[in-house]
Design an enzyme around this catalytic site. Sequence first.
Site, mmCIF file in Angstrom:
data_model
loop_
_atom_site.group_PDB
_atom_site.id
_atom_site.type_symbol
_atom_site.label_atom_id
_atom_site.label_comp_id
_atom_site.label_asym_id
_atom_site.label_seq_id
_atom_site.Cartn_x
_atom_site.Cartn_y
_atom_site.Cartn_z
ATOM 1 N N GLU A 82 0.828 -1.214 0.000
ATOM 2 C CA GLU A 82 0.000 0.000 0.000
ATOM 3 C C GLU A 82 0.859 1.259 0.000
ATOM 4 O O GLU A 82 1.969 1.271 0.524
ATOM 5 C CB GLU A 82 -0.813 0.065 1.302
ATOM 6 C CG GLU A 82 -1.862 -0.955 1.441
ATOM 7 C CD GLU A 82 -2.563 -0.834 2.800
ATOM 8 O OE1 GLU A 82 -3.271 -1.764 3.143
ATOM 9 O OE2 GLU A 82 -2.372 0.180 3.511
ATOM 10 N N CYS A 105 -3.062 1.312 8.511
ATOM 11 C CA CYS A 105 -2.006 0.918 7.592
ATOM 12 C C CYS A 105 -2.016 -0.600 7.439
ATOM 13 O O CYS A 105 -1.976 -1.328 8.416
ATOM 14 C CB CYS A 105 -0.686 1.391 8.177
ATOM 15 S SG CYS A 105 0.719 0.710 7.366
#
Length: 339
Positions: free
Chosen positions: A88, A329
């Site tokens: 990501e 996250c």
Amino acid sequence: MSIFDFTLEELEDYLVKNGFKKYNATQIIEWIYEKKVYDFNKMSNLSKKLISFLNENIRIEKLEVLQVEKSPLANKYLLRLNDNNKIECVLMNHDYGYSLCVSSQVGCNMGCSFCESGRLKKVRDLTLGELVSEVISVRDYEGVRIDSIVVMGIGEPFDNFINIKRFISVVTNNKMVGIGQRHLTISTCGLVPKIYEFADLETGVNLAISLHAPNNEIRDRIMKVNKAYKIEEVMAALDYYISKTNRRVTIEYIMLEGINDSDECARELSNLVKGKLMYVNLIPYNETSNFTMKRSNDFKIKSFYDILKSNNVNVTIRKEMGGNLSAACGQLRANAERL
Ligand code: SF4
């Protein structure tokens, strides 16, 4: 091998070893990074021999954007690596420009008890090419200029230290990504020997530390790394970093309800950082369904902030950029992999 796997010096050596000129490296780098020409055949000042060598030996490869989650202040990207692993990146739109948060590993072995990325063990380190491609891929996908980079996504950067050093070289090279050292931040959970090594590089790159607790008792509970490196050792390493670089260190502190958000914790944290070239960034926690930990409420965060302020500590509360994103996250990757 990808063109993004080379620092400038490494590309120069590679070309010279293969019978080409050192300056050819700069020519290629200008095409790639400045002119954004991703086809060796279109690099008009290169010899036919060099173009055919490059076509045979080097790929120009960006990462595929598999998914984008958008919110007004931040976009989150799920990127596919060559071996089908996923990572990501988050692009944040600040009033001073775009900042990109990049991942440094697939998964993370540090196992912080509140962290979605750490729930999924490390699969592998990212290569230099993949680190750089995160920046190039998101930049080109959005057609924006990235003004600053934080290595704060999935993974512990200092557990991939060799590639992070090379990444710093590529990012801060004016002919390459061209972001000033002061606009690059590396965030670690506290791998003490690497903090010393990083300080000795004397780069001018910023350092952030995920502290998240004001004492060993709490930190032991929420961050496994504290079993190896106690707070006193981390703080001594930070003092060393400051003495070598004269750069201000950011202390990251996630606010977890009933765990590290008491007034007493705020006073202990003040005592740890007071008078040092440090500033504290209080981070409202992004809750995920995989953990029972809760975000401290706004009142608690404000009161924690006030105690630090009254002790003359530089402190900010991080703006919540995520909005409706899978904000924790590692959450987007976890969802995509159904992990
Ligand atoms: S907070 Fe950082 S170091 Fe800790 S598990 Fe998550 S990614 Fe790893």
